[in-house]
Scaffold this active site. Structure first.
Site, PDB file in Angstrom:
ATOM      1  N   ASP A  58       0.868  -1.166   0.000  1.00 45.67           N
ATOM      2  CA  ASP A  58       0.000   0.000   0.000  1.00 45.67           C
ATOM      3  C   ASP A  58       0.914   1.228   0.000  1.00 45.67           C
ATOM      4  O   ASP A  58       2.106   1.119   0.286  1.00 45.67           O
ATOM      5  CB  ASP A  58      -0.879  -0.032   1.259  1.00 45.67           C
ATOM      6  CG  ASP A  58      -1.633   1.260   1.485  1.00 45.67           C
ATOM      7  OD1 ASP A  58      -2.322   1.714   0.561  1.00 45.67           O
ATOM      8  OD2 ASP A  58      -1.503   1.829   2.586  1.00 45.67           O
ATOM      9  N   ASP A  60      -0.121   5.176   0.950  1.00 42.14           N
ATOM     10  CA  ASP A  60      -0.316   6.205   1.974  1.00 42.14           C
ATOM     11  C   ASP A  60      -0.318   5.597   3.374  1.00 42.14           C
ATOM     12  O   ASP A  60      -1.030   4.621   3.646  1.00 42.14           O
ATOM     13  CB  ASP A  60      -1.632   6.947   1.739  1.00 42.14           C
ATOM     14  CG  ASP A  60      -1.611   7.739   0.430  1.00 42.14           C
ATOM     15  OD1 ASP A  60      -0.698   7.525  -0.387  1.00 42.14           O
ATOM     16  OD2 ASP A  60      -2.527   8.555   0.216  1.00 42.14           O
ATOM     17  N   LYS A 191      -6.766  -4.259  -5.290  1.00 44.56           N
ATOM     18  CA  LYS A 191      -5.458  -4.532  -4.678  1.00 44.56           C
ATOM     19  C   LYS A 191      -5.189  -6.029  -4.652  1.00 44.56           C
ATOM     20  O   LYS A 191      -4.105  -6.484  -5.028  1.00 44.56           O
ATOM     21  CB  LYS A 191      -5.402  -3.947  -3.263  1.00 44.56           C
ATOM     22  CG  LYS A 191      -5.327  -2.426  -3.225  1.00 44.56           C
ATOM     23  CD  LYS A 191      -5.111  -1.928  -1.806  1.00 44.56           C
ATOM     24  CE  LYS A 191      -4.927  -0.412  -1.778  1.00 44.56           C
ATOM     25  NZ  LYS A 191      -4.489   0.083  -0.470  1.00 44.56           N
ATOM     26  N   ASP A 214      -1.545  -0.903   5.811  1.00 48.07           N
ATOM     27  CA  ASP A 214      -1.858  -0.394   7.150  1.00 48.07           C
ATOM     28  C   ASP A 214      -3.348  -0.311   7.441  1.00 48.07           C
ATOM     29  O   ASP A 214      -3.738  -0.142   8.603  1.00 48.07           O
ATOM     30  CB  ASP A 214      -1.254   1.003   7.328  1.00 48.07           C
ATOM     31  CG  ASP A 214      -2.050   2.072   6.596  1.00 48.07           C
ATOM     32  OD1 ASP A 214      -2.660   2.925   7.252  1.00 48.07           O
ATOM     33  OD2 ASP A 214      -2.091   2.030   5.353  1.00 48.07           O
TER      34      ASP A 214
END
Length: 259
Positions: A58, A60, A191, A214
């Site tokens: 990922d 950000d 994803k 996250d």
């Protein structure tokens, strides 16, 4: 218990070998006991990475400290409005797609050049530059899948020699953003599907695929990988996974490789 050769600049790794797979509850208990004494992370893997590997991340709050859409909103003077939409989404009143489109609408009329200014104000998380440098040396394949924006991801791809990126495209007319997104929206399903697509294309065995994120929208990607790890993860993700890193820097992922 054996001490690994140091590959992280700030963290050491001890390996504890066992002939059984520990259930999630036991892993949580062990973490809590270890963390009574010092900042110790504990993850469980079935084997070390030996052959060609694929790392999927990922963006950000994982590879970088910031959330790009929040930073764009600050530039546009609409941070509070965008934060309110994020709050609605977290409370379950908007799904990911609705929230993305609504937040992007506040970016209308921002200059496209904003991405040049913003990119150089983003901060990689600790250990990220070192990790990518070493992954290149190991000929590992790397990918970043982001619910953020392609303008930032393409710059990141170039700086860190990433093999593949997936992100959302902000529409524009001339030098202004239109406040809309076109093409496939990168959500939790995309994803996961992107990871599986690259695993197939690069002909990787599942046990040599690592995924790191996250947030809750990274869960499916982590589950699809041979090794899924939450990195400084939010509680919504931790509630549904077994492996996460609370304290260490990103370069500790290099300990996943066989010595």
């Amino acid at each position: 218990m054996e001490r690994r050769s140091e590959v992280s600049k700030d963290f050491v790794c001890d390996v504890w070998k066992t002939d059984r797979t520990l259930p999630r509850e036991e892993l949580i208990y062990l973490r809590q006991e270890l963390q009574r004494f010092r900042k110790i992370d504990l993850i469980q893997i079935s084997s070390f990475l030996k052959d060609a590997s694929l790392f999927c991340f990922d963006m950000d709050s994982t590879l970088i400290k910031e959330e790009v859409i929040d930073e764009l909103a600050r530039y546009a003077g609409v941070y509070e409005e965008v934060a309110q939409v994020t709050k609605e989404a977290m409370e379950g009143n908007l799904n990911f797609h609705e929230a993305l489109h609504k937040r992007c609408s506040y970016l209308k009329d921002l200059p496209v050049s904003i991405f040049d200014d913003l990119y150089f104000k983003l901060h990689p998380n600790y250990g990220v530059p070192e990790l990518f440098q070493e992954l290149r040396k190991k000929n590992a394949k790397t990918a970043v899948f982001s619910g953020g924006f392609s303008d930032i991801l393409e710059r990141f791809k170039q700086e860190y020699s990433i093999d593949e990126v997936r992100a959302n495209y902000l529409d524009r007319a001339g030098d202004k953003l239109l406040g809309t997104v076109s093409g496939t929206v990168v959500d939790k399903n995309i994803k996961r599907d992107s990871l599986l697509e690259l695993q197939s294309r690069f002909q990787m065995r599942k046990e040599n695929v690592v995924a790191v994120g996250d947030g809750a929208n990274d869960q499916l990607m982590l589950e699809a990988a041979g090794i899924g790890i939450g990195f400084h993860a939010k509680d919504g993700l931790k509630a549904n996974i077994s492996n996460w890193i609370d304290f260490a820097s990103m370069d500790v992922l290099l300990y996943l490789f066989e010595e």
